[in-house]
Motif scaffolding. Structure first.
Motif, PDB file in Angstrom:
ATOM      1  N   ARG A  76       8.492  36.693  66.094  1.00 19.06           N
ATOM      2  CA  ARG A  76       8.557  37.144  67.490  1.00 19.06           C
ATOM      3  C   ARG A  76       9.998  37.409  67.908  1.00 19.06           C
ATOM      4  N   GLN A  77      10.907  36.542  67.499  1.00 20.74           N
ATOM      5  CA  GLN A  77      12.319  36.728  67.836  1.00 20.74           C
ATOM      6  C   GLN A  77      12.870  38.012  67.203  1.00 20.74           C
TER       7      GLN A  77
ATOM      8  N   GLN B 131      11.085  40.642  66.452  1.00 22.39           N
ATOM      9  CA  GLN B 131      10.471  41.744  67.202  1.00 22.39           C
ATOM     10  C   GLN B 131      11.188  41.974  68.529  1.00 22.39           C
ATOM     11  N   LEU B 132      11.574  40.905  69.211  1.00 21.52           N
ATOM     12  CA  LEU B 132      12.303  41.049  70.476  1.00 21.52           C
ATOM     13  C   LEU B 132      13.633  41.767  70.263  1.00 21.52           C
ATOM     14  N   ARG B 133      14.348  41.400  69.213  1.00 21.63           N
ATOM     15  CA  ARG B 133      15.644  42.031  68.941  1.00 21.63           C
ATOM     16  C   ARG B 133      15.476  43.479  68.487  1.00 21.63           C
ATOM     17  N   THR B 134      14.409  43.731  67.745  1.00 21.83           N
ATOM     18  CA  THR B 134      14.123  45.097  67.320  1.00 21.83           C
ATOM     19  C   THR B 134      13.818  45.966  68.536  1.00 21.83           C
ATOM     20  N   ARG B 135      13.005  45.474  69.439  1.00 22.83           N
ATOM     21  CA  ARG B 135      12.688  46.217  70.663  1.00 22.83           C
ATOM     22  C   ARG B 135      13.957  46.450  71.483  1.00 22.83           C
ATOM     23  N   ALA B 136      14.810  45.441  71.591  1.00 24.30           N
ATOM     24  CA  ALA B 136      16.054  45.599  72.357  1.00 24.30           C
ATOM     25  C   ALA B 136      16.936  46.689  71.749  1.00 24.30           C
TER      26      ALA B 136
ATOM     27  N   ASP C  18       8.618  30.775  65.151  1.00 27.88           N
ATOM     28  CA  ASP C  18       8.838  31.791  66.182  1.00 27.88           C
ATOM     29  C   ASP C  18       9.717  32.946  65.683  1.00 27.88           C
TER      30      ASP C  18
ATOM     31  N   GLU D   4      17.554  36.645  80.288  1.00 28.01           N
ATOM     32  CA  GLU D   4      17.105  35.384  79.699  1.00 28.01           C
ATOM     33  C   GLU D   4      18.240  34.503  79.199  1.00 28.01           C
TER      34      GLU D   4
ATOM     35  N   THR E  61      21.654  39.035  78.908  1.00 30.50           N
ATOM     36  CA  THR E  61      20.344  39.544  79.311  1.00 30.50           C
ATOM     37  C   THR E  61      19.855  38.620  80.426  1.00 30.50           C
TER      38      THR E  61
END
Length: 169
Positions: A135-136, A138-143, A132, A69, A67
């Motif tokens: 949040r991490q 949530q980021l993976r879920t969104r991805a 964190d 990032e 990605t």
């Protein structure tokens, strides 16, 4: 281990489907060949089998993900290998389940890609990321939610004979 911060997080699974104009066996042969994943995944740019592995239940493979990032590799184990019906794997052997189910329909095959965080995955995230972790996750879920439709569209193009690579998405 999970200290409760991740307990009760909603929507830790996702699935979506597309109809592909090829037979379930032909489509299975495509999606179960992890060495081709880079042709359709927007994140996983390459996969390779462990020596001697051919895609049977219990076989392991490595995937390289990229990605903007970060770049990382994961180890995954085949959990289901039922030609023409389902191919699934577990990231880390027990953390996240990814899979494809195939169903014959008029005009071809309904291909469903699914993703789910498993309890070991949530425990891993809590241990690795601490405060964190939510949040991490949530980021993976969104991805996953954004990547699955893009992946399915690219698989359909590849299976039906059109050009597509993960980097085109």
């Amino acid at each position: 281990m999970d200290d409760g911060r991740l307990a009760g997080m909603p929507d830790l699974t996702h699935a979506d489907s597309v109809v592909v104009a090829v037979s379930p066996d032909e489509l299975y042969d495509l999606v179960s060949d992890v060495t081709r994943t880079g042709e359709w995944s927007p994140v996983c740019v390459a996969c390779w089998w462990d020596e001697g592995a051919t895609g049977r239940v219990g076989d392991w493979f490595t995937g390289r993900n990229v990605t903007p990032e970060r770049t990382w590799e994961t180890r995954s184990q085949v959990a289901v290998a039922d030609r023409g019906r389902e191919f699934a794997w577990l990231v880390g052997g027990s953390r996240v389940r990814w899979g494809y189910t195939l169903e014959p329909v008029d005009g071809g095959t309904r291909l469903t890609e699914s993703w789910a965080f498993l309890p070991d995955g949530l425990a891993f995230m809590a241990e690795r990321y601490g405060e964190d972790a939510p949040r991490q996750v949530q980021l993976r879920t969104r991805a996953a939610r954004e990547g699955i439709p893009a992946t399915l569209a690219a698989i359909r193009r590849v299976a039906e004979g059109g050009p597509a690579t993960g980097s085109d998405l």
